[in-house]
Motif scaffolding. Sequence first.
Motif, short mmCIF file in Angstrom:
data_model
loop_
_atom_site.label_atom_id
_atom_site.label_comp_id
_atom_site.label_asym_id
_atom_site.label_seq_id
_atom_site.Cartn_x
_atom_site.Cartn_y
_atom_site.Cartn_z
N ALA A 117 0.88 -1.27 0.01
CA ALA A 117 -0.04 -0.12 0.01
C ALA A 117 0.72 1.12 -0.06
O ALA A 117 2.14 1.36 0.72
N MET A 118 0.55 2.13 -0.63
CA MET A 118 1.11 3.54 -0.95
C MET A 118 0.52 4.49 -1.06
O MET A 118 -0.50 4.70 -1.75
N ALA A 119 0.98 5.60 -0.10
CA ALA A 119 0.17 7.11 -0.40
C ALA A 119 1.30 8.01 -1.17
O ALA A 119 2.52 7.79 -0.85
N VAL A 120 1.21 8.43 -2.34
CA VAL A 120 2.10 9.06 -3.12
C VAL A 120 1.28 10.53 -3.69
O VAL A 120 0.23 10.87 -3.76
N GLU A 121 2.73 11.52 -3.40
CA GLU A 121 2.10 12.99 -3.40
C GLU A 121 2.93 13.67 -4.69
O GLU A 121 4.20 13.02 -5.19
N GLY A 122 2.25 14.47 -5.40
CA GLY A 122 2.68 15.22 -6.43
C GLY A 122 1.93 15.85 -7.34
O GLY A 122 0.53 15.57 -7.16
N LYS A 123 2.43 16.65 -8.41
CA LYS A 123 1.38 17.41 -9.22
C LYS A 123 0.55 16.45 -10.13
O LYS A 123 1.01 15.72 -10.64
N ASP A 124 -0.73 16.69 -10.09
CA ASP A 124 -1.80 15.93 -10.59
C ASP A 124 -1.50 14.30 -10.59
O ASP A 124 -1.76 13.68 -11.64
N VAL A 125 -1.26 14.11 -9.36
CA VAL A 125 -0.78 12.63 -9.11
C VAL A 125 -1.76 11.63 -9.60
O VAL A 125 -1.67 10.48 -9.96
N VAL A 126 -3.36 12.02 -9.18
CA VAL A 126 -4.27 11.08 -9.43
C VAL A 126 -4.25 10.67 -10.80
O VAL A 126 -4.38 9.34 -11.08
N ALA A 127 -4.61 11.64 -11.64
CA ALA A 127 -4.62 11.24 -13.13
C ALA A 127 -3.63 10.71 -13.82
O ALA A 127 -3.59 9.72 -14.53
N THR A 128 -2.24 11.29 -13.24
CA THR A 128 -1.32 10.98 -13.80
C THR A 128 -0.81 9.56 -13.44
O THR A 128 -0.31 8.68 -14.35
N GLY A 182 -8.53 -9.65 -14.38
CA GLY A 182 -8.53 -9.88 -12.85
C GLY A 182 -7.16 -9.96 -12.25
O GLY A 182 -6.74 -10.43 -11.23
N ARG A 183 -6.01 -9.62 -13.01
CA ARG A 183 -4.48 -9.80 -12.70
C ARG A 183 -3.84 -8.64 -13.29
O ARG A 183 -2.87 -8.77 -13.97
N ASN A 184 -4.20 -7.65 -12.68
CA ASN A 184 -3.63 -6.24 -13.41
C ASN A 184 -2.75 -5.53 -12.67
O ASN A 184 -2.39 -4.28 -12.98
N VAL A 185 -2.08 -6.12 -11.56
CA VAL A 185 -0.97 -5.84 -10.89
C VAL A 185 -0.82 -4.69 -9.96
O VAL A 185 -0.26 -4.45 -8.90
N ILE A 186 -1.81 -3.47 -10.50
CA ILE A 186 -1.69 -2.29 -9.45
C ILE A 186 -3.37 -1.65 -9.41
O ILE A 186 -4.01 -2.01 -10.41
N HIS A 187 -3.39 -1.14 -8.06
CA HIS A 187 -4.58 -0.29 -8.01
C HIS A 187 -4.39 1.17 -8.06
O HIS A 187 -3.22 1.40 -7.26
N GLY A 188 -4.93 2.12 -8.61
CA GLY A 188 -4.92 3.64 -8.23
C GLY A 188 -6.33 4.08 -8.17
O GLY A 188 -7.09 3.83 -8.85
N SER A 189 -6.22 5.17 -7.31
CA SER A 189 -7.44 6.03 -7.07
C SER A 189 -8.17 6.65 -8.39
O SER A 189 -7.20 7.03 -9.10
N ASP A 190 -9.21 6.49 -8.73
CA ASP A 190 -9.74 7.14 -9.81
C ASP A 190 -10.17 8.71 -9.75
O ASP A 190 -10.59 9.09 -10.88
N SER A 191 -10.14 9.27 -8.75
CA SER A 191 -10.28 10.59 -8.64
C SER A 191 -9.87 11.14 -7.36
O SER A 191 -9.73 10.21 -6.24
N PRO A 192 -9.51 12.53 -7.25
CA PRO A 192 -8.96 12.89 -5.73
C PRO A 192 -10.01 12.68 -4.65
O PRO A 192 -9.53 12.46 -3.37
N ALA A 193 -11.36 12.57 -4.67
CA ALA A 193 -12.20 12.17 -3.64
C ALA A 193 -12.19 10.72 -3.25
O ALA A 193 -11.87 10.26 -1.89
N SER A 194 -11.85 9.85 -4.19
CA SER A 194 -11.33 8.36 -4.15
C SER A 194 -10.05 8.32 -3.26
O SER A 194 -10.05 7.39 -2.39
N ALA A 195 -8.93 9.17 -3.65
CA ALA A 195 -7.93 8.93 -3.16
C ALA A 195 -7.90 9.48 -1.47
O ALA A 195 -7.44 8.62 -0.92
N GLU A 196 -8.66 10.21 -1.43
CA GLU A 196 -8.85 10.74 -0.03
C GLU A 196 -9.49 9.66 0.87
O GLU A 196 -9.05 9.27 1.89
N ARG A 197 -10.45 9.04 0.34
CA ARG A 197 -11.26 8.02 1.02
C ARG A 197 -10.45 6.73 1.18
O ARG A 197 -10.22 6.27 2.27
N GLU A 198 -9.46 6.63 0.13
CA GLU A 198 -8.93 5.16 0.21
C GLU A 198 -7.63 5.47 1.16
O GLU A 198 -7.21 4.38 1.80
N ILE A 199 -6.82 6.61 1.11
CA ILE A 199 -5.77 6.75 1.98
C ILE A 199 -6.33 6.59 3.36
O ILE A 199 -5.40 6.03 4.27
#
Length: 149
Positions: free
Chosen positions: A72-83, A110-127
């Motif tokens: 599990a990772m929280a990652v920070e930076g410019k426009d990081v959710v979409a990028t 079903g074996r796609n290796v990585i998850h990433g939040s799909d919006s800034p709101a999802s990111a906040e919820r998931e972190i």
Amino acid sequence: MERTYLMVKPDGVQRGLVGQIISRFEQRGYKIVGLKMMQITRELAEKHYGEHAGKPFFQGLVDFITSGPVVAMAVEGKDVVATAREMMGATNPLKAAPGTIRATYGVDVGRNVIHGSDSPASAEREIALFFRPEELVDYGRAIDAWIYE
Ligand code: GTP
Ligand code: MG
């Protein structure tokens, strides 16, 4: 600065891809502010993927994401959710653009290796779902002046 939630799924951990996946985000200039290996409980999996409850693939998805440790990772930076989503590629690795993480490492949805939040709101919820506040670290990097103008 914007934050996203990223997670190397059990297939990525089992296949020894953790370092290579983390490296892509570090090399892009993104800053890791939270990082841990963990075993997801069914309860947490069902919360995390709550938007998919009732869909035909939901049980399989929960079975899979709880089948082994994740990173599990929280990652920070410019426009990081979409990028980060762009760097991951499409949900189905066979449809993902060449060079993306999912296209590089996967062939099955079903074996796609990585998850990433799909919006800034999802990111906040998931972190908040995966990290306690004290597990997130605030720090500066000398290199930031060479990444951001
Ligand atoms: P995540 O980053 O894992 O959330 O993927 P995503 O945002 O690209 O896709 P989505 O949230 O729509 O789906 C969550 C996960 O469910 C996907 O990563 C897939 O592993 C799985 N999934 C989604 N759609 C399907 C499907 O049609 N069939 C199967 N078998 N799995 C699916
Ligand atoms: Mg999703």
